[in-house]
Write a protein that holds these residues in place. Structure first.
Motif, PDB file in Angstrom:
ATOM      1  N   LEU A  69      -0.539   4.049   9.749  1.00 45.47           N
ATOM      2  CA  LEU A  69       0.094   5.067  10.584  1.00 45.47           C
ATOM      3  C   LEU A  69       1.490   5.413  10.079  1.00 45.47           C
ATOM      4  O   LEU A  69       1.900   6.585  10.118  1.00 45.47           O
ATOM      5  CB  LEU A  69       0.132   4.592  12.031  1.00 45.47           C
ATOM      6  CG  LEU A  69      -1.255   4.417  12.675  1.00 45.47           C
ATOM      7  CD1 LEU A  69      -1.141   3.747  14.039  1.00 45.47           C
ATOM      8  CD2 LEU A  69      -1.974   5.756  12.789  1.00 45.47           C
ATOM      9  N   ASP A  70       2.215   4.430   9.588  1.00 49.11           N
ATOM     10  CA  ASP A  70       3.533   4.711   9.009  1.00 49.11           C
ATOM     11  C   ASP A  70       3.411   5.640   7.801  1.00 49.11           C
ATOM     12  O   ASP A  70       4.200   6.578   7.636  1.00 49.11           O
ATOM     13  CB  ASP A  70       4.212   3.412   8.577  1.00 49.11           C
ATOM     14  CG  ASP A  70       4.715   2.580   9.747  1.00 49.11           C
ATOM     15  OD1 ASP A  70       4.777   3.115  10.875  1.00 49.11           O
ATOM     16  OD2 ASP A  70       5.035   1.396   9.529  1.00 49.11           O
ATOM     17  N   LEU A  71       2.425   5.368   6.949  1.00 52.06           N
ATOM     18  CA  LEU A  71       2.217   6.217   5.771  1.00 52.06           C
ATOM     19  C   LEU A  71       1.858   7.640   6.176  1.00 52.06           C
ATOM     20  O   LEU A  71       2.374   8.604   5.601  1.00 52.06           O
ATOM     21  CB  LEU A  71       1.123   5.629   4.882  1.00 52.06           C
ATOM     22  CG  LEU A  71       1.511   4.411   4.042  1.00 52.06           C
ATOM     23  CD1 LEU A  71       0.264   3.761   3.432  1.00 52.06           C
ATOM     24  CD2 LEU A  71       2.488   4.806   2.937  1.00 52.06           C
ATOM     25  N   LEU A  72       0.971   7.770   7.169  1.00 48.37           N
ATOM     26  CA  LEU A  72       0.587   9.118   7.616  1.00 48.37           C
ATOM     27  C   LEU A  72       1.806   9.890   8.116  1.00 48.37           C
ATOM     28  O   LEU A  72       1.980  11.074   7.795  1.00 48.37           O
ATOM     29  CB  LEU A  72      -0.447   9.023   8.737  1.00 48.37           C
ATOM     30  CG  LEU A  72      -1.914   9.086   8.367  1.00 48.37           C
ATOM     31  CD1 LEU A  72      -2.774   8.964   9.623  1.00 48.37           C
ATOM     32  CD2 LEU A  72      -2.263  10.373   7.620  1.00 48.37           C
ATOM     33  N   GLY A  73       2.648   9.227   8.909  1.00 50.17           N
ATOM     34  CA  GLY A  73       3.842   9.899   9.421  1.00 50.17           C
ATOM     35  C   GLY A  73       4.796  10.306   8.319  1.00 50.17           C
ATOM     36  O   GLY A  73       5.330  11.427   8.320  1.00 50.17           O
ATOM     37  N   ALA A  90       0.847  -1.203   0.000  1.00 46.60           N
ATOM     38  CA  ALA A  90       0.000   0.000   0.000  1.00 46.60           C
ATOM     39  C   ALA A  90       0.875   1.243   0.000  1.00 46.60           C
ATOM     40  O   ALA A  90       1.833   1.349   0.766  1.00 46.60           O
ATOM     41  CB  ALA A  90      -0.902  -0.003   1.221  1.00 46.60           C
ATOM     42  N   GLN A  91       0.541   2.193  -0.855  1.00 40.59           N
ATOM     43  CA  GLN A  91       1.318   3.428  -0.973  1.00 40.59           C
ATOM     44  C   GLN A  91       0.552   4.664  -0.526  1.00 40.59           C
ATOM     45  O   GLN A  91       1.115   5.752  -0.463  1.00 40.59           O
ATOM     46  CB  GLN A  91       1.786   3.605  -2.423  1.00 40.59           C
ATOM     47  CG  GLN A  91       2.698   2.484  -2.902  1.00 40.59           C
ATOM     48  CD  GLN A  91       3.919   2.310  -2.007  1.00 40.59           C
ATOM     49  OE1 GLN A  91       4.562   3.281  -1.614  1.00 40.59           O
ATOM     50  NE2 GLN A  91       4.236   1.062  -1.663  1.00 40.59           N
ATOM     51  N   CYS A  92      -0.726   4.496  -0.207  1.00 42.63           N
ATOM     52  CA  CYS A  92      -1.521   5.596   0.329  1.00 42.63           C
ATOM     53  C   CYS A  92      -2.706   4.988   1.072  1.00 42.63           C
ATOM     54  O   CYS A  92      -2.993   3.785   0.948  1.00 42.63           O
ATOM     55  CB  CYS A  92      -1.997   6.544  -0.777  1.00 42.63           C
ATOM     56  SG  CYS A  92      -3.115   5.782  -1.972  1.00 42.63           S
ATOM     57  N   LEU A  93      -3.400   5.793   1.851  1.00 44.31           N
ATOM     58  CA  LEU A  93      -4.465   5.260   2.690  1.00 44.31           C
ATOM     59  C   LEU A  93      -5.637   4.727   1.872  1.00 44.31           C
ATOM     60  O   LEU A  93      -6.295   3.765   2.280  1.00 44.31           O
ATOM     61  CB  LEU A  93      -4.939   6.339   3.673  1.00 44.31           C
ATOM     62  CG  LEU A  93      -4.169   6.404   5.000  1.00 44.31           C
ATOM     63  CD1 LEU A  93      -2.680   6.597   4.803  1.00 44.31           C
ATOM     64  CD2 LEU A  93      -4.740   7.480   5.909  1.00 44.31           C
ATOM     65  N   THR A  94      -5.914   5.339   0.730  1.00 46.52           N
ATOM     66  CA  THR A  94      -7.042   4.867  -0.069  1.00 46.52           C
ATOM     67  C   THR A  94      -6.773   3.503  -0.698  1.00 46.52           C
ATOM     68  O   THR A  94      -7.718   2.821  -1.101  1.00 46.52           O
ATOM     69  CB  THR A  94      -7.425   5.897  -1.146  1.00 46.52           C
ATOM     70  OG1 THR A  94      -6.261   6.234  -1.906  1.00 46.52           O
ATOM     71  CG2 THR A  94      -8.011   7.145  -0.513  1.00 46.52           C
ATOM     72  N   ASP A  95      -5.509   3.081  -0.775  1.00 46.90           N
ATOM     73  CA  ASP A  95      -5.232   1.705  -1.181  1.00 46.90           C
ATOM     74  C   ASP A  95      -5.892   0.728  -0.206  1.00 46.90           C
ATOM     75  O   ASP A  95      -6.428  -0.312  -0.606  1.00 46.90           O
ATOM     76  CB  ASP A  95      -3.726   1.441  -1.220  1.00 46.90           C
ATOM     77  CG  ASP A  95      -3.033   2.079  -2.413  1.00 46.90           C
ATOM     78  OD1 ASP A  95      -3.738   2.522  -3.348  1.00 46.90           O
ATOM     79  OD2 ASP A  95      -1.791   2.126  -2.410  1.00 46.90           O
ATOM     80  N   PHE A  96      -5.856   1.065   1.073  1.00 46.29           N
ATOM     81  CA  PHE A  96      -6.488   0.209   2.069  1.00 46.29           C
ATOM     82  C   PHE A  96      -8.008   0.259   1.970  1.00 46.29           C
ATOM     83  O   PHE A  96      -8.682  -0.742   2.266  1.00 46.29           O
ATOM     84  CB  PHE A  96      -6.033   0.613   3.476  1.00 46.29           C
ATOM     85  CG  PHE A  96      -4.663   0.117   3.822  1.00 46.29           C
ATOM     86  CD1 PHE A  96      -4.450  -1.231   4.081  1.00 46.29           C
ATOM     87  CD2 PHE A  96      -3.584   0.980   3.879  1.00 46.29           C
ATOM     88  CE1 PHE A  96      -3.183  -1.706   4.401  1.00 46.29           C
ATOM     89  CE2 PHE A  96      -2.313   0.512   4.197  1.00 46.29           C
ATOM     90  CZ  PHE A  96      -2.107  -0.835   4.457  1.00 46.29           C
ATOM     91  N   GLY A 154      -5.074  -6.734   9.140  1.00 44.85           N
ATOM     92  CA  GLY A 154      -4.925  -6.838  10.583  1.00 44.85           C
ATOM     93  C   GLY A 154      -4.031  -5.768  11.180  1.00 44.85           C
ATOM     94  O   GLY A 154      -4.002  -4.626  10.715  1.00 44.85           O
ATOM     95  N   GLU A 155      -3.295  -6.151  12.226  1.00 39.11           N
ATOM     96  CA  GLU A 155      -2.412  -5.194  12.893  1.00 39.11           C
ATOM     97  C   GLU A 155      -1.397  -4.599  11.927  1.00 39.11           C
ATOM     98  O   GLU A 155      -1.104  -3.396  11.987  1.00 39.11           O
ATOM     99  CB  GLU A 155      -1.687  -5.898  14.045  1.00 39.11           C
ATOM    100  CG  GLU A 155      -0.716  -5.015  14.787  1.00 39.11           C
ATOM    101  CD  GLU A 155       0.086  -5.766  15.830  1.00 39.11           C
ATOM    102  OE1 GLU A 155       1.143  -5.243  16.250  1.00 39.11           O
ATOM    103  OE2 GLU A 155      -0.322  -6.876  16.233  1.00 39.11           O
ATOM    104  N   ALA A 156      -0.856  -5.415  11.027  1.00 40.93           N
ATOM    105  CA  ALA A 156       0.126  -4.904  10.066  1.00 40.93           C
ATOM    106  C   ALA A 156      -0.492  -3.839   9.175  1.00 40.93           C
ATOM    107  O   ALA A 156       0.177  -2.863   8.801  1.00 40.93           O
ATOM    108  CB  ALA A 156       0.673  -6.050   9.215  1.00 40.93           C
ATOM    109  N   GLY A 157      -1.762  -4.001   8.822  1.00 43.45           N
ATOM    110  CA  GLY A 157      -2.426  -2.998   8.005  1.00 43.45           C
ATOM    111  C   GLY A 157      -2.596  -1.680   8.739  1.00 43.45           C
ATOM    112  O   GLY A 157      -2.330  -0.607   8.192  1.00 43.45           O
ATOM    113  N   ALA A 158      -3.028  -1.745  10.004  1.00 44.53           N
ATOM    114  CA  ALA A 158      -3.171  -0.516  10.792  1.00 44.53           C
ATOM    115  C   ALA A 158      -1.821   0.151  10.996  1.00 44.53           C
ATOM    116  O   ALA A 158      -1.700   1.389  10.942  1.00 44.53           O
ATOM    117  CB  ALA A 158      -3.818  -0.838  12.137  1.00 44.53           C
ATOM    118  N   ARG A 159      -0.785  -0.663  11.225  1.00 46.11           N
ATOM    119  CA  ARG A 159       0.559  -0.098  11.415  1.00 46.11           C
ATOM    120  C   ARG A 159       1.037   0.611  10.146  1.00 46.11           C
ATOM    121  O   ARG A 159       1.638   1.691  10.211  1.00 46.11           O
ATOM    122  CB  ARG A 159       1.518  -1.215  11.811  1.00 46.11           C
ATOM    123  CG  ARG A 159       2.843  -0.724  12.367  1.00 46.11           C
ATOM    124  CD  ARG A 159       3.601  -1.831  13.080  1.00 46.11           C
ATOM    125  NE  ARG A 159       3.868  -2.970  12.221  1.00 46.11           N
ATOM    126  CZ  ARG A 159       3.373  -4.190  12.423  1.00 46.11           C
ATOM    127  NH1 ARG A 159       2.566  -4.429  13.443  1.00 46.11           N
ATOM    128  NH2 ARG A 159       3.673  -5.174  11.602  1.00 46.11           N
TER     129      ARG A 159
END
Length: 360
Positions: free
Chosen positions: A329-333, A6-12, A321-326
């Motif tokens: 947050l990594d992308l946002l930072g 994933a390269q941006c939040l909308t990918d998720f 899962g957890e890796a997706g949420a992490r």
């Protein structure tokens, strides 16, 4: 899709939509009424433009700041989102672990599907969100329970005297499955019973929530807790000023992600109007529509101390899962650091001096 790809939040968002059952996807994505405010949140953020400054040394660009007096690596907290076990067996635990790893606060919803004690046991910074219940004594008991569990702030949501009419849920006759429950309320409720022509969750909250919550309720809660108190759901400048006068520590400028009054002002527009009226002693957080680090920068430039992020974290949990949420947050930072540097701001305080204008 893997979390790393994933390269941006909308990918998720796309990935979550592909794996969630249709009714759960609608519950997470939907707004109230014709979803005018839901769409307007994004449109309003897209109308905000920044005026970057040049010839500034940004070789040491940092996103570090404080929220409610506590150091954080970036001005972001996880918004309260109910019933996260709808999207993953781990539910809130996955998102809370990711928040701990990222060093940002995680807000436990009163309607969490995991008890607050299990979440605070993970470590990290945890806030607890309350709705005012018809049984006000139960509301205060939950506040004390959260305090005893180790939560570091209370977030009273004030824009839900009852649930907005969310047509996707009504059409789906949305009902909680048996394995998902409000861990802080009764074991089983009308939220599990299919309703004729309505959402079971709307019926449940209508029975449980008080429609007579007032400033006196805020005062009662302020007297009962030593924790920082945050009011979530403020849009009017007059309400923001009164909140500060009532001794709250922060407000969250929010229209509940477009899920309450359809036609309510976009949160970013309300922020620009009310921020100048508040004293520095009352922090301002922005909620509703944040989808990138640049959106965070826009909120800072218009007067916020930070933002709450809800749906993107849930997309991450649903997809990976957890890796997706992490990864969310990594992308946002990373995006925020990029936006700070490109705007000539080496820090969050510098970003709050940046000029922003809203194109009409």
């Amino acid at each position: 899709m893997t979390a790393e790809s994933a390269q941006c939040l909308t990918d998720f968002e796309r990935a979550a939509a592909s794996v969630l059952p249709a009714d759960v996807r609608d519950f997470v994505a939907g707004g109230s009424g014709a979803e005018l405010t839901l769409d307007a949140n994004r449109a309003a953020l897209d109308r905000v433009f920044l005026v970057p400054r040049m010839l500034r040394d940004v070789s040491h660009c940092t996103t570090r700041t404080t929220l409610l007096g506590r150091p954080v690596p970036m001005p972001v907290a996880i918004a309260p989102v109910a019933y996260q076990r709808l999207v993953s067996p781990d539910g809130e635990l996955a998102a809370a672990r990711a928040a701990k790893e990222a060093g940002v606060p995680f807000t436990v919803s009163m309607l969490s599907s995991v008890p607050v004690e299990e979440i605070t046991a993970l470590g990290g910074t945890v806030w607890f969100q309350l709705y005012w219940l018809r049984d006000s004594a139960q509301t205060l008991r939950l506040a004390h329970r959260a305090e005893e569990a180790g939560c570091e702030a209370l977030v009273l949501t004030v824009d839900v005297p009852w649930m907005g009419r969310r047509l996707r849920d009504v059409r789906n006759r949305f009902t909680l499955p048996g394995h998902v429950r409000a861990a802080h309320l009764e074991a089983r409720s009308t939220a599990h019973q299919r309703q004729a022509g309505d959402s079971a969750l709307a019926v449940h909250t209508g029975q449980a929530f008080s429609s007579s919550v007032t400033w006196e309720s805020v005062a009662a809660l302020r007297e009962q807790t030593r924790l920082p108190l945050v009011l979530k759901g403020i849009l009017a400048p007059a309400d923001a000023v009164r909140a500060a006068e009532s001794g709250v520590d922060a407000i969250v400028v929010s229209n509940h992600g477009g899920r309450q009054l359809d036609g309510a002002a976009p949160s970013i527009d309300a922020l620009a109007e009310l921020a100048p009226a508040l004293p520095a002693s009352c922090e301002i957080l922005l909620d509703s529509g944040i989808r990138s680090g640049t959106d965070v920068l826009k909120a800072l430039a218009l007067g916020a101390s930070g933002v709450l992020v809800g749906r993107p974290v849930i997309w991450g949990v649903a997809a990976a899962g957890e890796a997706g949420a992490r990864r969310v947050l990594d992308l946002l930072g990373a995006e925020l650091r990029d936006a700070l540097g490109l705007s000539g701001c080496g820090s969050v305080p510098a970003a709050r001096q940046l000029r922003a204008y809203q194109k009409r």
